[in-house]
Motif scaffolding. Structure first.
Motif, PDB file in Angstrom:
ATOM      1  N   SER A   4       0.826  -1.199   0.000  1.00  0.00           N
ATOM      2  CA  SER A   4       0.000   0.000   0.000  1.00  0.00           C
ATOM      3  C   SER A   4       0.868   1.259   0.000  1.00  0.00           C
ATOM      4  CB  SER A   4      -0.944   0.008   1.201  1.00  0.00           C
ATOM      5  OG  SER A   4      -0.218   0.026   2.403  1.00  0.00           O
ATOM      6  N   PHE A   5       2.038   1.226   0.661  1.00  0.00           N
ATOM      7  CA  PHE A   5       2.941   2.378   0.646  1.00  0.00           C
ATOM      8  C   PHE A   5       3.436   2.650  -0.767  1.00  0.00           C
ATOM      9  CE2 PHE A   5       7.293   4.090   0.845  1.00  0.00           C
ATOM     10  CZ  PHE A   5       7.004   5.311   1.423  1.00  0.00           C
ATOM     11  N   GLY A   6       3.824   1.614  -1.483  1.00  0.00           N
ATOM     12  CA  GLY A   6       4.275   1.779  -2.869  1.00  0.00           C
ATOM     13  C   GLY A   6       3.171   2.290  -3.773  1.00  0.00           C
ATOM     14  N   PHE A   7       1.961   1.796  -3.560  1.00  0.00           N
ATOM     15  CA  PHE A   7       0.813   2.235  -4.352  1.00  0.00           C
ATOM     16  C   PHE A   7       0.514   3.700  -4.092  1.00  0.00           C
ATOM     17  CE2 PHE A   7      -3.845   2.533  -4.986  1.00  0.00           C
ATOM     18  CZ  PHE A   7      -3.880   2.239  -6.334  1.00  0.00           C
ATOM     19  N   ILE A   8       0.518   4.099  -2.824  1.00  0.00           N
ATOM     20  CA  ILE A   8       0.260   5.493  -2.468  1.00  0.00           C
ATOM     21  C   ILE A   8       1.370   6.397  -3.011  1.00  0.00           C
ATOM     22  CG2 ILE A   8       0.096   7.105  -0.524  1.00  0.00           C
ATOM     23  CD1 ILE A   8      -1.356   4.839   0.985  1.00  0.00           C
ATOM     24  N   LEU A   9       2.615   5.940  -2.930  1.00  0.00           N
ATOM     25  CA  LEU A   9       3.731   6.717  -3.469  1.00  0.00           C
ATOM     26  C   LEU A   9       3.582   6.903  -4.978  1.00  0.00           C
ATOM     27  CD1 LEU A   9       6.452   8.086  -2.840  1.00  0.00           C
ATOM     28  CD2 LEU A   9       7.533   5.891  -3.343  1.00  0.00           C
ATOM     29  N   SER A  10       3.178   5.868  -5.689  1.00  0.00           N
ATOM     30  CA  SER A  10       2.973   5.981  -7.143  1.00  0.00           C
ATOM     31  C   SER A  10       1.855   6.961  -7.470  1.00  0.00           C
ATOM     32  CB  SER A  10       2.649   4.610  -7.735  1.00  0.00           C
ATOM     33  OG  SER A  10       3.768   3.777  -7.693  1.00  0.00           O
ATOM     34  N   ILE A  11       0.799   6.947  -6.696  1.00  0.00           N
ATOM     35  CA  ILE A  11      -0.300   7.881  -6.924  1.00  0.00           C
ATOM     36  C   ILE A  11       0.154   9.316  -6.680  1.00  0.00           C
ATOM     37  CG2 ILE A  11      -2.548   8.648  -6.039  1.00  0.00           C
ATOM     38  CD1 ILE A  11      -3.259   5.708  -5.688  1.00  0.00           C
ATOM     39  N   ALA A  14       2.331  10.384  -9.561  1.00  0.00           N
ATOM     40  CA  ALA A  14       1.518  10.616 -10.757  1.00  0.00           C
ATOM     41  C   ALA A  14       0.769  11.943 -10.670  1.00  0.00           C
ATOM     42  CB  ALA A  14       0.534   9.467 -10.943  1.00  0.00           C
ATOM     43  N   ILE A  15       0.214  12.250  -9.499  1.00  0.00           N
ATOM     44  CA  ILE A  15      -0.501  13.518  -9.330  1.00  0.00           C
ATOM     45  C   ILE A  15       0.458  14.697  -9.477  1.00  0.00           C
ATOM     46  CG2 ILE A  15      -1.733  14.949  -7.655  1.00  0.00           C
ATOM     47  CD1 ILE A  15      -3.024  12.330  -6.632  1.00  0.00           C
ATOM     48  N   TYR A  16       1.626  14.593  -8.854  1.00  0.00           N
ATOM     49  CA  TYR A  16       2.617  15.672  -8.967  1.00  0.00           C
ATOM     50  C   TYR A  16       3.014  15.899 -10.422  1.00  0.00           C
ATOM     51  CZ  TYR A  16       7.024  18.155  -8.911  1.00  0.00           C
ATOM     52  OH  TYR A  16       8.022  19.049  -9.172  1.00  0.00           O
ATOM     53  N   LEU A  17       3.303  14.821 -11.138  1.00  0.00           N
ATOM     54  CA  LEU A  17       3.727  14.954 -12.530  1.00  0.00           C
ATOM     55  C   LEU A  17       2.601  15.512 -13.395  1.00  0.00           C
ATOM     56  CD1 LEU A  17       5.823  11.704 -13.013  1.00  0.00           C
ATOM     57  CD2 LEU A  17       6.661  14.043 -12.752  1.00  0.00           C
ATOM     58  N   ALA A  18       1.359  15.088 -13.151  1.00  0.00           N
ATOM     59  CA  ALA A  18       0.230  15.573 -13.947  1.00  0.00           C
ATOM     60  C   ALA A  18      -0.017  17.061 -13.701  1.00  0.00           C
ATOM     61  CB  ALA A  18      -1.018  14.768 -13.617  1.00  0.00           C
ATOM     62  N   ILE A  19       0.218  17.524 -12.488  1.00  0.00           N
ATOM     63  CA  ILE A  19       0.018  18.948 -12.181  1.00  0.00           C
ATOM     64  C   ILE A  19       1.182  19.795 -12.688  1.00  0.00           C
ATOM     65  CG2 ILE A  19      -0.109  20.612 -10.274  1.00  0.00           C
ATOM     66  CD1 ILE A  19      -1.725  18.499  -8.743  1.00  0.00           C
ATOM     67  N   ASP A  20       2.409  19.280 -12.556  1.00  0.00           N
ATOM     68  CA  ASP A  20       3.593  20.065 -12.900  1.00  0.00           C
ATOM     69  C   ASP A  20       3.925  20.048 -14.395  1.00  0.00           C
ATOM     70  OD1 ASP A  20       5.713  21.705 -11.703  1.00  0.00           O
ATOM     71  OD2 ASP A  20       7.058  20.161 -12.511  1.00  0.00           O
ATOM     72  N   TRP A  31       2.976  11.905 -18.609  1.00  0.00           N
ATOM     73  CA  TRP A  31       3.838  11.885 -17.429  1.00  0.00           C
ATOM     74  C   TRP A  31       3.112  11.317 -16.220  1.00  0.00           C
ATOM     75  CZ3 TRP A  31       8.815  11.962 -17.588  1.00  0.00           C
ATOM     76  CH2 TRP A  31       9.450  12.529 -18.681  1.00  0.00           C
ATOM     77  N   GLY A  32       1.807  11.575 -16.114  1.00  0.00           N
ATOM     78  CA  GLY A  32       1.046  11.005 -15.005  1.00  0.00           C
ATOM     79  C   GLY A  32       0.977   9.490 -15.074  1.00  0.00           C
ATOM     80  N   ILE A  33       0.712   8.967 -16.253  1.00  0.00           N
ATOM     81  CA  ILE A  33       0.639   7.505 -16.426  1.00  0.00           C
ATOM     82  C   ILE A  33       2.008   6.871 -16.209  1.00  0.00           C
ATOM     83  CG2 ILE A  33       0.238   5.675 -18.127  1.00  0.00           C
ATOM     84  CD1 ILE A  33      -2.038   7.480 -19.252  1.00  0.00           C
ATOM     85  N   LEU A  34       3.048   7.467 -16.791  1.00  0.00           N
ATOM     86  CA  LEU A  34       4.400   6.929 -16.590  1.00  0.00           C
ATOM     87  C   LEU A  34       4.803   6.987 -15.119  1.00  0.00           C
ATOM     88  CD1 LEU A  34       6.328   8.356 -19.666  1.00  0.00           C
ATOM     89  CD2 LEU A  34       5.697   5.969 -19.228  1.00  0.00           C
ATOM     90  N   GLY A  35       4.450   8.079 -14.447  1.00  0.00           N
ATOM     91  CA  GLY A  35       4.757   8.213 -13.026  1.00  0.00           C
ATOM     92  C   GLY A  35       4.047   7.174 -12.191  1.00  0.00           C
TER      93      GLY A  35
END
Length: 85
Positions: A4-11, A14-20, A31-35
């Motif tokens: 769950s930690f890895g899953f949350i980290l990936s999310i 992905a959110i950071y990359l999609a916003i930035d 970038w969001g999907i790749l992240g």
């Protein structure tokens, strides 16, 4: 818990990359999907491509070292399990 930690980290990545990404004229979807799929390695590559090279290289190197360490642990575990038989 680790899964769950890895899953949350990936999310989060992905959110950071999609916003930035639009701030640097990059595609937020790509970038969001790749992240989400590749996590910290893609974050490091993104930081390198957007001019934050030191932070990007540090993240990429640490990610590669951790991946190699996990692969070595799995190989050592298989070796220990199958060598006792």
């Amino acid at each position: 818990m680790e899964l769950s930690f890895g899953f949350i980290l990936s999310i989060i990545i992905a959110i950071y990359l999609a916003i930035d990404a639009p701030k640097h004229e990059k595609s937020p979807w790509v970038w969001g999907i790749l992240g989400f799929l590749f996590g910290p390695i893609v974050l490091g590559i993104y930081l390198i491509k957007t001019g934050r090279k030191v932070a990007g290289w540090i993240i990429v190197i640490i990610s590669i070292i951790l991946v190699l360490f996990i692969i070595l642990l799995v190989i050592a575990g298989f070796f220990l399990v199958f060598s006792t038989m």
